[in-house]
Enzyme design. Structure first.
Site, PDB file in Angstrom:
ATOM      1  N   ASP A 117       0.843  -1.194   0.000  1.00 18.65           N
ATOM      2  CA  ASP A 117       0.000   0.000   0.000  1.00 18.65           C
ATOM      3  C   ASP A 117       0.880   1.246   0.000  1.00 18.65           C
ATOM      4  O   ASP A 117       1.646   1.471   0.938  1.00 18.65           O
ATOM      5  CB  ASP A 117      -0.893  -0.022   1.248  1.00 18.65           C
ATOM      6  CG  ASP A 117      -2.095   0.891   1.131  1.00 18.65           C
ATOM      7  OD1 ASP A 117      -1.997   1.917   0.441  1.00 18.65           O
ATOM      8  OD2 ASP A 117      -3.135   0.576   1.717  1.00 18.65           O
ATOM      9  N   ASP A 118       0.808   2.033  -1.063  1.00 18.07           N
ATOM     10  CA  ASP A 118       1.574   3.287  -1.166  1.00 18.07           C
ATOM     11  C   ASP A 118       3.078   3.057  -1.324  1.00 18.07           C
ATOM     12  O   ASP A 118       3.876   3.850  -0.806  1.00 18.07           O
ATOM     13  CB  ASP A 118       1.358   4.182   0.065  1.00 18.07           C
ATOM     14  CG  ASP A 118      -0.019   4.831   0.105  1.00 18.07           C
ATOM     15  OD1 ASP A 118      -0.829   4.544  -0.790  1.00 18.07           O
ATOM     16  OD2 ASP A 118      -0.279   5.615   1.032  1.00 18.07           O
ATOM     17  N   CYS A 138      -5.739   4.458  -3.762  1.00 23.21           N
ATOM     18  CA  CYS A 138      -5.864   3.016  -3.549  1.00 23.21           C
ATOM     19  C   CYS A 138      -7.091   2.354  -4.143  1.00 23.21           C
ATOM     20  O   CYS A 138      -6.979   1.411  -4.920  1.00 23.21           O
ATOM     21  CB  CYS A 138      -5.768   2.702  -2.067  1.00 23.21           C
ATOM     22  SG  CYS A 138      -7.238   3.141  -1.124  1.00 23.21           S
ATOM     23  N   ASP A 187      -0.518  -0.642  -4.841  1.00 23.32           N
ATOM     24  CA  ASP A 187      -1.725  -0.019  -5.387  1.00 23.32           C
ATOM     25  C   ASP A 187      -1.462   1.336  -6.024  1.00 23.32           C
ATOM     26  O   ASP A 187      -2.174   1.745  -6.939  1.00 23.32           O
ATOM     27  CB  ASP A 187      -2.829   0.074  -4.324  1.00 23.32           C
ATOM     28  CG  ASP A 187      -2.418   0.857  -3.083  1.00 23.32           C
ATOM     29  OD1 ASP A 187      -1.253   1.286  -2.985  1.00 23.32           O
ATOM     30  OD2 ASP A 187      -3.275   1.026  -2.182  1.00 23.32           O
ATOM     31  N   ASN A 188      -0.482   2.060  -5.554  1.00 20.77           N
ATOM     32  CA  ASN A 188      -0.115   3.344  -6.165  1.00 20.77           C
ATOM     33  C   ASN A 188       1.280   3.715  -5.706  1.00 20.77           C
ATOM     34  O   ASN A 188       1.814   3.131  -4.759  1.00 20.77           O
ATOM     35  CB  ASN A 188      -1.112   4.456  -5.802  1.00 20.77           C
ATOM     36  CG  ASN A 188      -1.405   4.572  -4.326  1.00 20.77           C
ATOM     37  OD1 ASN A 188      -2.452   4.141  -3.865  1.00 20.77           O
ATOM     38  ND2 ASN A 188      -0.483   5.156  -3.576  1.00 20.77           N
TER      39      ASN A 188
END
Length: 649
Positions: free
Chosen positions: A34-35, A72, A324-325
């Site tokens: 995540d991130d 996300c 996700d990003n």
């Protein structure tokens, strides 16, 4: 005589098992952070050695892999659905333009990757973060498509030391004092053991929250209010002293830390203050905390690979690592966060190993083919032997360029296009806020579109960004990878007009037009690439193409607000393609691997199930320490918690 008969039967049995194993479709294990950035060295072998040992060296890294909506929940939907956000219309983290309620109302989980895989005979497993507002209020409305889903629930999703989960819609439990990534690792190992014992091919997605910011949400009875606090990510206690000498990588080719001259940037960025030394010292520590939080993810990778190895299924499993990003720390005038159109937020790691993929054995060789999250679902379907079904699902993506690393055993029908995609669009709707420098005011009008062109030989690389104020930025990424010098008014008209035309098509693309916008721009077939479009004989045509424009800034998608000259043309082409596909005879073959791996045989036979199916799932050791979520939390008003949705994304 009896002895010979026994030997013969044993040999026949072994041959049958070998043949069954040879025809079993591959498994997939996806570790999805995540991130996590793909630019600021977060995956460096110093910080994630197990990632390299277990995935990078036995496999390959796609160095030009991007998300297209850098936040996300829309990005995760792009991944599973194989469509851009302008086609899913799922554009935000929370409602009304995003959020779990809208995700369900759009019917996304009626037709997305886990459902498609289940239809192919796969078992599907999920553990970790699903969507931000999957919570203690809606956990019973379980997302479809998962054989077993053990999802984090808000308000515990981003609580590193007190995570809370709901398994298959059961009342949530919390794990006080247990580190979130470690709990997810325990659960993932149990799921994989269960998947192997079931004797069917499986897809398992493992989604830790690291290196996302930490979020604490609680009800203050004195103030009679819910309070939400955001902090940098929290490492596991054993990792607090790691990487104490790590610093933000000023030595990368981007060189865009603390950009002094932003006179050529949009007005809202020009208004941002330049970070002072105390802010820079803090951002350096935020960077180190992100790296430390990923150390437990690296340990998770080690445990997952050991479990697959012990089960004897590693060689028939695709192991994938992505995020996700992307994320920025200290770049341009920003503190820390995502949702901008700059490469730090769009480029993410993508590493893969598995059957048919040639091992790199080092960090140097890499796959340079452009890949996007919308390519993920068609890639998985193709590797699962259902490439003939990809065209039936109205996907915007196409299988990743793994053929460039074929070791001779990749599927015979894996697509090998003459011209791999070399242009793509990005898009975002909503505001911007700094996730760690909270003294900087939130900016509400951050909706934007972008187009990026990449020549694989690195002869040309361009990016055009259009803000919802219609301010424009153009960067030559070959000479300026840090996106420091906006040359929109300085570059030659041929480049500018072609980029404007590409953007006007791609912001409304559907299906084939997303991978081949040239077919819309030149239906006669005279142009099929960026270089061909630059021929001077097309100058007049491109000069007359109306650029994409916003009517105003909106935090959501409105077709009337986003003006493209090609919207009706693209819609007509997509409708014609759908009608043509409907006329094709249905192809519903179930493909299976042969022992050579290069050939495929069409068969309707059952998937090999050598082990006897196990009726009861394996239980993670950590479950002994779980306790029910307090009743007052289950009865609370979740909507009041989300006062800063971008920080929660």
């Amino acid at each position: 005589m009896l002895q010979r008969l026994v030997v013969a039967l044993c040999l026949l049995g072994f041959a049958a098992l070998t043949a069954a194993a040879a025809h079993q479709r591959p498994n997939f294990v996806v570790i999805f952070t995540d991130d996590q950035d793909g630019i600021q060295n977060s995956t460096h072998p110093r910080y994630q050695p197990k990632l390299h040992e277990h995935i990078r060296y036995p496999g390959i890294e796609l160095k030009n892999y991007f998300v297209t909506t850098p936040v996300c929940c829309p990005s995760r939907t792009n991944l599973w659905r194989g469509q851009f956000s302008h086609n899913t219309n799922f554009t935000d983290v929370l409602g009304p333009h995003g959020g779990y309620a809208k995700w369900k109302s759009l019917g996304i989980d009626k037709s997305y990757l886990p459902v498609w895989l289940q239809n192919l005979g796969y078992n599907t497993y999920y553990v970790g973060k699903f969507l931000v507002d999957y919570s203690v209020s809606n956990y019973q409305n379980v997302p479809a498509g998962w054989t077993d889903i053990d999802a984090l629930v808000t308000p515990y999703t981003f609580d590193y030391n007190n995570p809370g989960f709901s398994r298959n819609g059961a009342t949530p439990n919390i794990y006080p004092g247990f580190y979130s990534t470690d709990v997810i690792a325990d659960k993932a190992v149990a799921q994989i053991k269960t998947a192997v014992a079931a004797g069917k091919p499986f897809y398992a997605q493992i989604s830790p929250i690291a290196p996302h910011t930490s979020t604490q949400i609680y009800f203050d009875p004195v103030a009679n209010a819910t309070k939400t606090f955001f902090y940098p990510p929290i490492p596991a206690p054993r990792h607090w002293e790691l990487f104490s000498d790590a610093t933000l990588p000023e030595g990368t080719s981007h060189k865009n830390l603390y950009e002094a001259d932003v006179s050529d940037k949009p007005a809202w960025i020009r208004a941002l203050p330049l970070a002072q030394q105390n802010n820079r010292t803090y951002l350096e520590e935020v960077y180190r905390l992100r790296l430390r939080s990923l150390a437990s993810v690296d340990e998770l990778i080690d445990r997952v690979v050991a479990t697959l190895q012990e089960a004897g299924v590693l060689d028939n499993t695709y192991l994938i690592y992505s995020a996700d990003n992307g994320y920025h720390v200290g770049t341009h005038r920003f503190g820390a966060g995502k949702v901008t159109a700059y490469d730090e937020d769009l480029r993410v790691p993508f590493l893969i190993r598995g059957p048919g993929i040639r091992a790199s054995h080092s960090d140097k060789p890499a796959n340079s083919k452009v890949g996007l999250h919308v390519d993920f679902a068609p890639t998985i379907l193709t590797l699962a032997g259902a490439g003939d079904q990809v065209g039936d699902k109205a996907l915007d993506g196409t299988p990743l360029g793994l053929y460039a690393n074929d070791d001779g055993n990749l599927l015979a029908d894996y697509p090998r296009p003459a011209n791999h995609r070399n242009q793509f669009q990005g898009e975002f709707w909503g505001g911007w806020s700094d996730e760690v420098l909270h003294h900087i005011p939130r900016y509400t009008n951050n909706s934007w579109k972008a187009v990026r062109v990449y020549d694989e030989d690195n002869q040309q690389a361009w990016k055009l960004i259009v803000s919802c104020t219609n301010e424009r930025e153009l960067y030559d990424l070959k000479t300026d990878p840090g996106e420091l010098c906006n040359i929109y008014n300085k570059t030659r008209a041929a480049v500018r007009t072609r980029l404007e035309a590409l953007l006007a098509v791609l912001v409304v693309c559907k299906g084939e037009s997303c991978t081949n916008p040239w077919k819309i721009l030149h239906p006669e077939g005279s142009v099929n690439s960026w270089n061909q479009s630059l021929d001077r004989k097309y100058d007049k045509y491109y000069a007359n193409v109306a650029p994409f424009q916003y009517r105003t800034c909106l935090p959501y998608q409105d077709h009337n607000n986003e003006v493209s000259a090609f919207r009706s043309t693209v819609a007509a082409a997509a409708a014609a393609a759908a009608a043509a596909a409907a006329q094709q005879p249905g192809r519903r073959r179930m493909y299976t691997w042969t022992s050579a791996g290069r050939q495929l045989s069409a068969t309707a036979s059952a998937i090999a199930t050598s082990p006897q199916p196990r009726s009861e799932p394996f239980v993670a050791e950590v479950e002994r320490h779980s306790v029910p979520v307090p009743a007052e939390v289950l009865q609370s008003d979740v909507a009041k918690w989300f006062d800063n949705p971008l920080a929660l994304a």
